[in-house]
Design an enzyme around this catalytic site. Structure first.
Site: not given
Ligand code: NAP
Length: 307
Positions: A134, A137-138
């Protein structure tokens, strides 16, 4: 008397749209979701092909709006794990969850799909320590660093472009010499000087100490293998449907996707499927929300005329 008319399993675009339509039809509706509502779409940086947003809309914003809209009409998501679904002899279905049991007249399965792992040495070991599924997200963890994105579909190319906001260098590693991704995305990626393409190649190993330090990349045409120094690896090689719980319950295809008719009816009357979880030629937010609407209307008709 069952607890609900409709139990929706999954809170992505398909589930939220099904919830909106079911609640507006005054059906007693509950939506069961394991994590945050929004599904995979809320992990997409920018959605440019959802009609009505000429400049695109960030995935999290679109999904938050869908969640607010569904709640406004009375859909109350419950955060719980679904453990099993079974038919009740006297009619309807019993849904067991980690928080208790629910009875319902109909079920809409909108459980979506999950990222497929590469299945190579080091991948599991470095998950969360450089290996990610992701970018939204990261990505921010890779400011000024070098990352690799694996895959040749829309997701890999789109997320590679996104990652150039943070990483100074993004390698896209694809096993063929042609992309599956749409031309618009390919052109955008090719125009970005931070992106380098490594074609006809697969990642065979993720290596490092505490964190990812490099990957081994094998050229499938020449057989040559080399190490590429990276701090992160983002895997975008497709999805598998979240249908383990339902494979004995409704018919699925050879890849596990639930087979439905045009009304989203599965092989079991009263059970419908919508979105990425079903066998469908196109998996997009726009098709998922359409599926959800059809499934809810079909559930309403089933309750009205069949049961
Ligand atoms: P996808 O279209 O299935 O692409 C997966 C890619 O990974 C393919 O290029 C495939 O290679 C490669 N691959 C599969 N298994 C592999 C393995 N073991 N090792 C190395 N490479 C492997 O998946 P996706 O990109 O996640 O997209 C899923 C769906 O969402 C698609 O329908 C896509 O259009 C949609 N989507 C749309 C957008 C958008 O429109 N903006 C954004 C994201 C996703 P091959 O090409 O050789 O098979």
């Amino acid at each position: 008397m069952t607890d609900f008319d409709v139990v929706i399993i999954g809170g992505g675009p398909a589930g939220l749209s099904a919830g909106l339509y079911a609640a507006r039809a005054k059906l007693r509706t509950v939506l069961l979701e394991r994590g945050m509502p929004g599904g995979q779409a809320s992990t997409t940086d920018m959605i440019e092909n959802y009609p009505g947003f000429p400049d695109g809309i960030p995935g999290p914003d679109l999904m938050m709006n869908m969640d607010i809209q569904a709640r406004r009409f009375g859909v109350e998501p419950r955060f719980t794990d679904v453990l099993s679904v079974a038919e009740i002899p006297e009619g309807g279905f019993l849904v067991k969850t980690s928080d208790g049991e629910i009875t319902t007249k109909t079920v809409i399965i909108a459980a979506g799909a999950l990222s497929r792992p590469l299945g190579i040495p080091g991948e599991e070991e470095f998950r969360g320590r450089g290996v990610s599924y992701c970018a939204t997200c990261d990505g921010a963890f890779f400011q000024g660093k070098r990352v690799a994105v694996v895959g040749g579909g829309d997701s890999s190319v789109q997320e590679a472009i996104y990652l150039t906001k943070f990483a100074e260098k993004v390698y896209i590693i694809h096993r063929r010499d042609e992309f599956r991704a749409t031309k618009v995305l390919q052109e955008k990626a090719r125009a970005n000087s931070q992106i380098e393409f490594i074609m006809d190649s697969v990642v065979t190993n993720v290596v490092g100490n505490d964190q990812v330090e490099a990957i081994k990349v094998k050229n499938l045409k020449s057989g040559e293998e080399k190490a590429v120094a990276v701090d992160g690896v983002f895997v975008y090689i497709g999805k598998d449907p979240s249908t383990e719980l339902f494979r004995e319950f409704v018919d699925t295809d050879e890849r596990g996707y639930i087979i439905t008719d045009a009304r989203m009816q599965t092989s079991r009357p009263g059970v419908f499927a919508a979105g990425d979880v079903r066998q469908t030629p196109l998996r997009q937010v726009v098709t998922a929300v359409a599926d959800g609407a059809v499934a809810a209307v079909s559930a309403e008709e089933y309750i009205e005329y069949v049961k």
